[in-house]
Scaffold this motif. Structure first.
Motif, mmCIF file in Angstrom:
data_model
loop_
_atom_site.group_PDB
_atom_site.id
_atom_site.type_symbol
_atom_site.label_atom_id
_atom_site.label_comp_id
_atom_site.label_asym_id
_atom_site.label_seq_id
_atom_site.Cartn_x
_atom_site.Cartn_y
_atom_site.Cartn_z
ATOM 1 N N GLY A 53 -47.474 -39.713 14.674
ATOM 2 C CA GLY A 53 -46.653 -40.072 15.826
ATOM 3 C C GLY A 53 -45.665 -38.990 16.207
ATOM 4 O O GLY A 53 -45.241 -38.900 17.368
ATOM 5 N N LEU A 54 -45.289 -38.146 15.240
ATOM 6 C CA LEU A 54 -44.347 -37.059 15.510
ATOM 7 C C LEU A 54 -44.977 -35.904 16.284
ATOM 8 O O LEU A 54 -44.279 -35.172 16.982
ATOM 9 N N LEU A 55 -46.261 -35.718 16.137
ATOM 10 C CA LEU A 55 -46.906 -34.541 16.718
ATOM 11 C C LEU A 55 -46.744 -34.437 18.232
ATOM 12 O O LEU A 55 -46.473 -33.348 18.751
ATOM 13 N N PRO A 56 -46.893 -35.535 19.010
ATOM 14 C CA PRO A 56 -46.698 -35.408 20.468
ATOM 15 C C PRO A 56 -45.276 -35.010 20.873
ATOM 16 O O PRO A 56 -45.079 -34.506 21.997
ATOM 17 N N MET A 57 -44.285 -35.205 19.990
ATOM 18 C CA MET A 57 -42.912 -34.830 20.322
ATOM 19 C C MET A 57 -42.750 -33.316 20.430
ATOM 20 O O MET A 57 -41.710 -32.824 20.886
ATOM 21 N N LEU A 58 -43.772 -32.581 20.041
ATOM 22 C CA LEU A 58 -43.740 -31.124 20.182
ATOM 23 C C LEU A 58 -43.775 -30.702 21.641
ATOM 24 O O LEU A 58 -43.441 -29.558 21.972
ATOM 25 N N LEU A 59 -44.158 -31.623 22.530
ATOM 26 C CA LEU A 59 -44.291 -31.292 23.947
ATOM 27 C C LEU A 59 -42.976 -30.802 24.548
ATOM 28 O O LEU A 59 -42.962 -29.818 25.310
ATOM 29 N N GLY A 251 -41.094 -42.376 26.298
ATOM 30 C CA GLY A 251 -42.502 -42.773 26.335
ATOM 31 C C GLY A 251 -43.273 -42.254 25.134
ATOM 32 O O GLY A 251 -44.094 -42.967 24.539
ATOM 33 N N LEU A 252 -43.020 -41.001 24.744
ATOM 34 C CA LEU A 252 -43.677 -40.449 23.562
ATOM 35 C C LEU A 252 -43.257 -41.174 22.290
ATOM 36 O O LEU A 252 -44.027 -41.239 21.324
ATOM 37 N N ARG A 253 -42.032 -41.705 22.303
ATOM 38 C CA ARG A 253 -41.568 -42.445 21.122
ATOM 39 C C ARG A 253 -42.165 -43.843 21.061
ATOM 40 O O ARG A 253 -42.513 -44.338 19.978
ATOM 41 N N ILE A 254 -42.298 -44.502 22.190
ATOM 42 C CA ILE A 254 -42.757 -45.888 22.196
ATOM 43 C C ILE A 254 -44.283 -45.971 22.114
ATOM 44 O O ILE A 254 -44.838 -46.758 21.334
ATOM 45 N N VAL A 255 -44.942 -45.139 22.917
ATOM 46 C CA VAL A 255 -46.405 -45.201 22.989
ATOM 47 C C VAL A 255 -47.002 -44.380 21.844
ATOM 48 O O VAL A 255 -46.604 -43.239 21.611
ATOM 49 N N ASN A 256 -47.964 -44.942 21.158
ATOM 50 C CA ASN A 256 -48.638 -44.270 20.050
ATOM 51 C C ASN A 256 -49.738 -43.363 20.621
ATOM 52 O O ASN A 256 -50.908 -43.756 20.689
ATOM 53 N N ILE A 257 -49.350 -42.177 21.047
ATOM 54 C CA ILE A 257 -50.292 -41.244 21.674
ATOM 55 C C ILE A 257 -51.400 -40.848 20.693
ATOM 56 O O ILE A 257 -52.578 -40.782 21.047
#
Length: 265
Positions: A53-59, A251-257
């Protein structure tokens, strides 16, 4: 060039980056400060096992690096002293948490390894976001944003003065070390027996310099509050930038991308 001179040069380089005329640099400092706090809060709020879940926060940092024209290599070069400490935080997690969570090719990955990697990623994200805030805003504008949030003036003044005059302290330390090396040309480093006396001399020189600086500030009308040159209000562009990034980060925190991508694959 000595290590102290290199550190002074890197601080001045950060100030030069903050003075660049890019789209990110022109955003109101209060907006960038709020986004940084929200981003760090969202990153820290992830579960200790939620590494995917942390990986998309790199955006967020990747886009800011691109828009601000800042080199990722230079960022990690300046953070080289702090990054090992961040990696050390979760170093002992694998020794205490042996819960099996993943099986990859017959290799069992325990919860301790996952939590260690999660802590490292959280620390790196936090440091990079803070670095980008300073590199695109500057300490003076950050302090102005803190005053807009009604942070006590004495705290903001301390932050501003420490950052502004840390180079003077480092310069004094470099002068003391160079004077010592000239008196002991064939000696490597400083003997530990005289560390106390050198630190005492540095303290006395720093106190004298601080008194001179404070007297100069009083002569220029300082009354406990700094005058910030950039006192503009938030524009429509600033609000659009703020709410756009707030929506993306939350959105990146709530949605499990990562989970959605895994299901699609």
């Amino acid at each position: 060039m000595s290590k102290i001179n290199k550190a002074i040069y890197e601080i001045h380089e950060m100030d030069e980056m903050a003075d660049k005329n890019t789209n990110i640099n022109r955003i109101h400092p209060l907006v960038k400060l709020i986004l940084t706090v929200v981003y760090i809060t969202c990153v820290v709020s992830f579960d200790k096992y939620d590494i995917f879940g942390l990986l998309p926060m790199l955006l967020y940092p990747l886009i800011i690096f691109n828009l601000a024209e800042i080199s990722i290599k230079s960022c990690f070069k300046k953070l080289r002293v702090v990054l090992p400490l961040v990696c050390f935080v979760g170093l002992f997690n694998p020794l205490f948490d042996h819960t099996p969570l993943l099986h990859i090719g017959g290799v069992v990955i325990t919860g301790g390894v996952i939590s260690m990697l999660t802590l490292v990623i959280k620390g790196i994200y936090t440091l990079v976001a803070t670095y980008l805030l300073v590199a695109t805003t500057g300490i003076e504008k950050i302090c102005y944003a803190l005053r807009l949030l009604h942070i006590p003036g004495i705290i903001v003044t301390q932050i501003l003065l420490v950052y502004r005059y840390i180079t003077l302290l480092m310069g004094e330390a470099n002068a003391v070390i160079e004077a010592y090396s000239m008196r002991a040309p064939n000696q490597k480093g400083v003997k530990y027996k005289i560390w106390g006396s050198l630190i005492g001399q540095l303290l006395l020189r720093s106190i004298d310099r601080a008194e001179n600086i404070f007297d100069s500030m009083l002569l220029r009308g300082f009354n406990g509050e700094f005058y910030y040159s950039d006192r503009r209000r938030c524009t429509q562009t600033d609000y659009i930038y703020l709410f756009l990034w707030l929506g993306i980060i939350v959105g990146l925190r709530i949605v499990n991308i990562a989970g959605i991508i895994a299901v699609l694959l």
